[in-house]
Design a protein around this motif. Structure first.
Motif, PDB file in Angstrom:
ATOM      1  N   ALA A 220       0.962  -1.167  -0.054  1.00 29.33           N
ATOM      2  CA  ALA A 220       0.160  -0.395   0.029  1.00 29.33           C
ATOM      3  C   ALA A 220       0.669   1.380  -0.029  1.00 29.33           C
ATOM      4  O   ALA A 220       0.616   1.898  -0.497  1.00 29.33           O
ATOM      5  CB  ALA A 220      -0.365  -0.076   1.221  1.00 29.33           C
ATOM      6  N   LEU A 221       1.877   1.363   0.563  1.00 28.38           N
ATOM      7  CA  LEU A 221       2.476   2.438   0.863  1.00 28.38           C
ATOM      8  C   LEU A 221       3.677   2.790  -0.967  1.00 28.38           C
ATOM      9  O   LEU A 221       3.491   3.618  -0.652  1.00 28.38           O
ATOM     10  CB  LEU A 221       3.886   2.490   1.416  1.00 28.38           C
ATOM     11  N   GLN A 222       3.882   1.692  -1.617  1.00 26.55           N
ATOM     12  CA  GLN A 222       4.416   1.422  -2.012  1.00 26.55           C
ATOM     13  C   GLN A 222       3.713   2.396  -3.375  1.00 26.55           C
ATOM     14  O   GLN A 222       3.982   3.037  -4.304  1.00 26.55           O
ATOM     15  CB  GLN A 222       5.233   0.075  -2.735  1.00 26.55           C
ATOM     16  N   THR A 223       2.137   1.559  -3.802  1.00 28.13           N
ATOM     17  CA  THR A 223       1.221   2.179  -3.790  1.00 28.13           C
ATOM     18  C   THR A 223       0.760   4.039  -4.663  1.00 28.13           C
ATOM     19  O   THR A 223       1.227   4.598  -4.969  1.00 28.13           O
ATOM     20  CB  THR A 223       0.036   1.504  -3.873  1.00 28.13           C
ATOM     21  N   ALA A 224       1.637   4.681  -2.947  1.00 26.27           N
ATOM     22  CA  ALA A 224       1.113   5.622  -2.662  1.00 26.27           C
ATOM     23  C   ALA A 224       2.892   6.509  -2.748  1.00 26.27           C
ATOM     24  O   ALA A 224       2.226   7.590  -2.617  1.00 26.27           O
ATOM     25  CB  ALA A 224       0.752   5.435  -1.815  1.00 26.27           C
ATOM     26  N   GLY A 225       3.434   5.488  -2.851  1.00 24.64           N
ATOM     27  CA  GLY A 225       4.451   6.151  -3.753  1.00 24.64           C
ATOM     28  C   GLY A 225       5.646   6.867  -2.199  1.00 24.64           C
ATOM     29  O   GLY A 225       6.400   7.328  -2.182  1.00 24.64           O
ATOM     30  N   ARG A 226       5.322   5.983  -0.586  1.00 24.94           N
ATOM     31  CA  ARG A 226       6.041   6.468   0.157  1.00 24.94           C
ATOM     32  C   ARG A 226       6.611   4.854   0.395  1.00 24.94           C
ATOM     33  O   ARG A 226       6.665   4.023  -0.066  1.00 24.94           O
ATOM     34  CB  ARG A 226       4.642   6.413   1.898  1.00 24.94           C
ATOM     35  N   THR A 227       7.343   4.982   1.375  1.00 24.57           N
ATOM     36  CA  THR A 227       8.741   4.223   2.196  1.00 24.57           C
ATOM     37  C   THR A 227       8.397   4.575   3.738  1.00 24.57           C
ATOM     38  O   THR A 227       8.831   5.967   4.231  1.00 24.57           O
ATOM     39  CB  THR A 227       9.626   3.921   1.463  1.00 24.57           C
ATOM     40  N   PRO A 228       8.572   3.294   4.491  1.00 25.31           N
ATOM     41  CA  PRO A 228       8.415   4.030   5.903  1.00 25.31           C
ATOM     42  C   PRO A 228      10.351   4.351   6.222  1.00 25.31           C
ATOM     43  O   PRO A 228      11.129   4.418   5.771  1.00 25.31           O
ATOM     44  CB  PRO A 228       8.656   2.338   6.890  1.00 25.31           C
ATOM     45  N   ALA A 229      10.254   5.141   7.620  1.00 25.30           N
ATOM     46  CA  ALA A 229      11.437   6.005   7.496  1.00 25.30           C
ATOM     47  C   ALA A 229      11.742   5.201   7.936  1.00 25.30           C
ATOM     48  O   ALA A 229      13.209   4.724   8.800  1.00 25.30           O
ATOM     49  CB  ALA A 229      10.658   7.210   8.654  1.00 25.30           C
ATOM     50  N   ALA A 230      11.415   3.535   8.735  1.00 26.43           N
ATOM     51  CA  ALA A 230      12.242   3.056   9.316  1.00 26.43           C
ATOM     52  C   ALA A 230      11.100   1.868  10.263  1.00 26.43           C
ATOM     53  O   ALA A 230      10.145   1.925  10.082  1.00 26.43           O
ATOM     54  CB  ALA A 230      13.050   3.094  10.847  1.00 26.43           C
ATOM     55  N   GLU A 231      11.716   0.342  10.070  1.00 28.80           N
ATOM     56  CA  GLU A 231      10.983  -0.594  10.151  1.00 28.80           C
ATOM     57  C   GLU A 231      11.884  -1.596  11.853  1.00 28.80           C
ATOM     58  O   GLU A 231      12.855  -1.707  11.879  1.00 28.80           O
ATOM     59  CB  GLU A 231      10.968  -1.983   9.263  1.00 28.80           C
ATOM     60  N   TYR A 232      10.445  -1.552  12.752  1.00 27.03           N
ATOM     61  CA  TYR A 232      11.625  -2.935  13.950  1.00 27.03           C
ATOM     62  C   TYR A 232      10.800  -4.007  14.169  1.00 27.03           C
ATOM     63  O   TYR A 232       9.408  -3.964  13.274  1.00 27.03           O
ATOM     64  CB  TYR A 232      11.400  -1.591  15.109  1.00 27.03           C
ATOM     65  N   THR A 233      11.418  -4.899  14.925  1.00 26.01           N
ATOM     66  CA  THR A 233      10.693  -5.933  15.239  1.00 26.01           C
ATOM     67  C   THR A 233      11.053  -6.521  16.474  1.00 26.01           C
ATOM     68  O   THR A 233      11.833  -5.813  17.324  1.00 26.01           O
ATOM     69  CB  THR A 233      11.913  -6.671  14.611  1.00 26.01           C
ATOM     70  N   SER A 234       9.444  -7.093  17.432  1.00 23.56           N
ATOM     71  CA  SER A 234      10.007  -7.601  18.449  1.00 23.56           C
ATOM     72  C   SER A 234       9.581  -8.558  18.244  1.00 23.56           C
ATOM     73  O   SER A 234       8.349  -9.648  17.763  1.00 23.56           O
ATOM     74  CB  SER A 234       9.174  -6.921  19.965  1.00 23.56           C
ATOM     75  N   SER A 235      10.224  -9.069  19.629  1.00 26.95           N
ATOM     76  CA  SER A 235       9.282 -10.624  19.757  1.00 26.95           C
ATOM     77  C   SER A 235       7.534 -10.180  21.341  1.00 26.95           C
ATOM     78  O   SER A 235       8.248  -9.422  21.129  1.00 26.95           O
ATOM     79  CB  SER A 235      10.603 -11.233  21.183  1.00 26.95           C
TER      80      SER A 235
END
Length: 347
Positions: A220-235
């Motif tokens: 959805a972000l790609q379709t809107a021409g956007r990218t995330p500022a950062a991605e995090y992962t948590s257990s």
């Protein structure tokens, strides 16, 4: 209701419990018909079923589960294999499963997998989990094991919260849910962040749930021409979630607010809301938070989230299995559920 007396000592009359023969006699049907009604078999006419049920109620008849098992050659037990027991999601999923199985007079035996070693142990056909009449396997991506015939499932099997092509499946469309979250997030101001649940890297013991949510969100972000500022992962642990929330907000505050964070599970979103309150930041203004699950507490905390009909998904999985137990031998069926976005004050 007339009592069922028999002679005791010194001619004393004592009450005896009504039997299945008594029910059959009162309803004017054969014992086999009563048995089929008790087993929720489809091959009983509605009017006949009502007669039997009325006789059961009038006589206050309670089936003997031990005799029932011996007579039917069945255990009347369903084994449920699932990752953990302690999360709200699985409590809700079990509620849906157990409601349907109890209606059909089946008991449920729960086998938490917890780690890969337990899954490997359950792959053997002689373990206790395989001694039930049917098997429910929750969440894990077991497609490869079915193709390799590593699952020795002589009894009917259904997947819930997961999908495999040749097995009855009741599952959530997590790609669609992630996409809904992304399509909404791009309408909000500021940078976009996301936090995902860490899953097992070994493909034998994994889940596609969060991978699918990520696929939908980033699409959805790609379709809107956007990218995330950062991605995090948590257990999937409350302390880890809180530490991850702290790290995310450190970066977001350093970069500049407002921002929007998609938390791929409500448990992670709840940790973000706690950390925002601690820092004196306002959810829905400084940081917009979108969750996924719509857990029972989400409404009270004003959490914008993707609602999952978890109980319905579990109930439908149970119905798929029960039809197999009642004789259905057709091709595998898939029941797809789609989340819906619920907008509240957090976003």
């Amino acid at each position: 209701m007339e009592p069922f007396p028999k002679k005791g000592y010194a001619g004393q009359q004592i009450m005896r419990k009504p039997t299945i023969q008594d029910v059959a006699r009162q309803a004017g049907v054969g014992v086999g018909t009563v048995s089929r009604v008790l087993n929720n078999h489809v091959a009983v006419k509605g009017a006949t079923r009502e007669l039997v049920l009325k006789a059961i109620a009038d006589l206050d008849y309670t089936p003997n589960p031990h005799a029932r098992r011996i007579a039917g050659g069945k255990s009347y037990t369903i084994s449920v294999l699932l990752p953990v027991l302690t999360t709200e999601f699985y409590v809700r999923l079990l509620d849906g499963l157990e409601t349907a199985f109890q209606e059909a007079r089946y008991d449920v035996a729960i086998f938490p997998l917890l780690d890969r070693s337990r899954l490997e142990r359950y792959l053997g056909s002689h373990t206790l989990a395989y001694q039930a009449d049917g098997l429910v396997m929750a969440t894990y991506n077991l497609t490869q094991m079915f193709h390799e015939r590593r699952l020795r499932t002589q009894q009917p099997t259904v997947l819930v919260d997961a999908y495999a092509e040749h097995v009855d499946s009741s599952f959530m469309d997590n790609v669609a849910g992630g996409r809904m979250a992304g399509e909404y997030a791009v309408t909000l101001p500021g940078d976009l962040y996301a936090v995902w649940v860490e899953t097992e890297l070994d493909q034998l013991f994994t889940t596609r749930v969060f991978e699918d949510r990520r696929k939908g969100f980033l699409g959805a972000l790609q379709t809107a021409g956007r990218t995330p500022a950062a991605e995090y992962t948590s257990s999937f642990d409350s302390l880890a979630a809180r530490n991850t929330a702290s790290a995310m907000l450190d970066q977001a505050q350093a970069t500049g607010l407002p921002c929007t964070i998609f938390a791929s599970a409500d448990m992670l979103a709840g940790a973000l809301l706690d950390e925002l309150r601690l820092r004196g930041l306002k959810a829905g203004e400084d940081v917009r938070v979108i969750g996924f699950d719509d857990q029972p507490w989400a409404e009270a905390r004003g959490l914008t989230t993707l609602h999952q009909p978890v109980e319905s998904m579990g109930y439908e999985a149970a119905q798929l299995l029960l039809t197999r137990l009642n004789g259905y031998k057709g091709p595998a069926r898939a029941r797809r559920f789609e989340p819906r976005l619920v907008v509240r004050t957090s976003a």
